[in-house]
Design an enzyme around this catalytic site. Sequence first.
Site, mmCIF file in Angstrom:
data_model
loop_
_atom_site.group_PDB
_atom_site.id
_atom_site.type_symbol
_atom_site.label_atom_id
_atom_site.label_comp_id
_atom_site.label_asym_id
_atom_site.label_seq_id
_atom_site.Cartn_x
_atom_site.Cartn_y
_atom_site.Cartn_z
ATOM 1 N N GLY A 22 0.809 -1.214 0.000
ATOM 2 C CA GLY A 22 0.000 0.000 0.000
ATOM 3 C C GLY A 22 0.838 1.259 0.000
ATOM 4 O O GLY A 22 0.446 2.276 0.583
ATOM 5 N N ALA A 23 1.991 1.224 -0.677
ATOM 6 C CA ALA A 23 2.936 2.343 -0.607
ATOM 7 C C ALA A 23 2.838 3.285 -1.803
ATOM 8 O O ALA A 23 3.718 4.124 -1.987
ATOM 9 C CB ALA A 23 4.356 1.820 -0.481
ATOM 10 N N GLY A 26 -0.457 7.999 0.381
ATOM 11 C CA GLY A 26 -0.864 8.086 1.772
ATOM 12 C C GLY A 26 0.179 7.616 2.762
ATOM 13 O O GLY A 26 1.380 7.870 2.629
ATOM 14 N N ILE A 27 -0.288 6.925 3.795
ATOM 15 C CA ILE A 27 0.583 6.458 4.866
ATOM 16 C C ILE A 27 1.687 5.559 4.328
ATOM 17 O O ILE A 27 2.859 5.684 4.713
ATOM 18 C CB ILE A 27 -0.247 5.713 5.931
ATOM 19 C CG1 ILE A 27 -1.134 6.701 6.698
ATOM 20 C CG2 ILE A 27 0.656 4.953 6.900
ATOM 21 C CD1 ILE A 27 -2.089 6.044 7.670
ATOM 22 N N GLY A 28 1.354 4.647 3.430
ATOM 23 C CA GLY A 28 2.347 3.715 2.906
ATOM 24 C C GLY A 28 3.467 4.408 2.167
ATOM 25 O O GLY A 28 4.644 4.034 2.300
ATOM 26 N N SER A 151 -6.322 -1.118 13.032
ATOM 27 C CA SER A 151 -7.155 0.084 13.012
ATOM 28 C C SER A 151 -7.868 0.219 14.345
ATOM 29 O O SER A 151 -8.059 -0.772 15.071
ATOM 30 C CB SER A 151 -8.191 -0.044 11.881
ATOM 31 O OG SER A 151 -9.230 0.902 12.013
ATOM 32 N N TYR A 176 -15.387 -4.403 7.898
ATOM 33 C CA TYR A 176 -14.060 -3.801 8.043
ATOM 34 C C TYR A 176 -13.466 -4.147 9.407
ATOM 35 O O TYR A 176 -12.297 -4.556 9.502
ATOM 36 C CB TYR A 176 -14.152 -2.290 7.871
ATOM 37 C CG TYR A 176 -12.819 -1.578 8.001
ATOM 38 C CD1 TYR A 176 -11.820 -1.754 7.044
ATOM 39 C CD2 TYR A 176 -12.568 -0.733 9.074
ATOM 40 C CE1 TYR A 176 -10.603 -1.110 7.170
ATOM 41 C CE2 TYR A 176 -11.350 -0.085 9.207
ATOM 42 C CZ TYR A 176 -10.365 -0.276 8.245
ATOM 43 O OH TYR A 176 -9.158 0.365 8.372
#
Length: 314
Positions: A22-23, A26-28, A151, A176
């Site tokens: 997930g890079a 955003g955060i990744g 989360s 989720y």
Amino acid sequence: MPRKPIDVAVPDLSGRRAVVTGASDGIGLGLAARLAEAGAEVILPVRNRRKGEAALSTISRTAPWAKVSLRELDLSSLASVAALGETLREEGRPIHILINNAGVMTPPDRQTTADGFELQFGTNHLGHFALVAHLLPLLRAGHARVTSQVSVAANQGAINWGDLNWERSYDGMKAYSQSKIAFGLFGLELDRRSRAGGWGITSNLSHPGIAPTNLLAARPEVGRAEDTLGVRVIRALSARGILVGTVRTAQLPALYAATSPDAGPGGFYGPRGFRHMGGPPGQQGLYSRLRGTEEARRVWRFSEELTKVSFPGG
């Protein structure tokens, strides 16, 4: 209200190989950039090549010396996960850091992965479960630290054992939460099994608190044509420095968990502010839903059955 600067120190990572899911944004992307700036060789497994190329450009602008490269990965396809595992095993390079960061959140209507699993459960948990299994020889060779991003949603809801794929009655938020509870239980069980089996890896958990990331933003590919009310409120609070974090501060718990010599195996790291929504990172108590060792073993067993991958002694 001006924010006090928040950061964590990252040790020298020269000679280390890191993989961050997930890079592409955003955060990744922030995590990958920080690892690369500290000297690590960073692999970005991405589904969208165009976004991946843009991420490489972003990192190279701030760290021209960075060793960063793309690989293909769609966590919603077990075939794609297996293909990445095969690619990296053929490269034969030990992996020292793995940050399981990618995720999808609350599609308004039920969707499924390429393998027929509810999209959040299949991507957030099962895809990462299979990825760790396929990479295990490289993780063992690198005495890796594996950090899995859960989360605040793992502090609510439960695993819907009677309908894991939410076929009878879909609730996006409950699904989720289930995916993040299962994923957290897996991350903790991974550490226990590594210690018991002498695998030589350590595993811990992190969560980003609440920040205006892309999880709740408009995402046509998951059936969300426009930003949710929730993300608009979060953006407004974040911009004013009220309660929640920023995309940058939301990176810090995972960064700390994955790199700090003070972050221990089996630990849980998140923001230390009010209700763990924002603030500087630190260790916190496990959510009640992540404490059950028998439930964790059950998650492990059904995950091996569903993904058809196995770990030593599985």
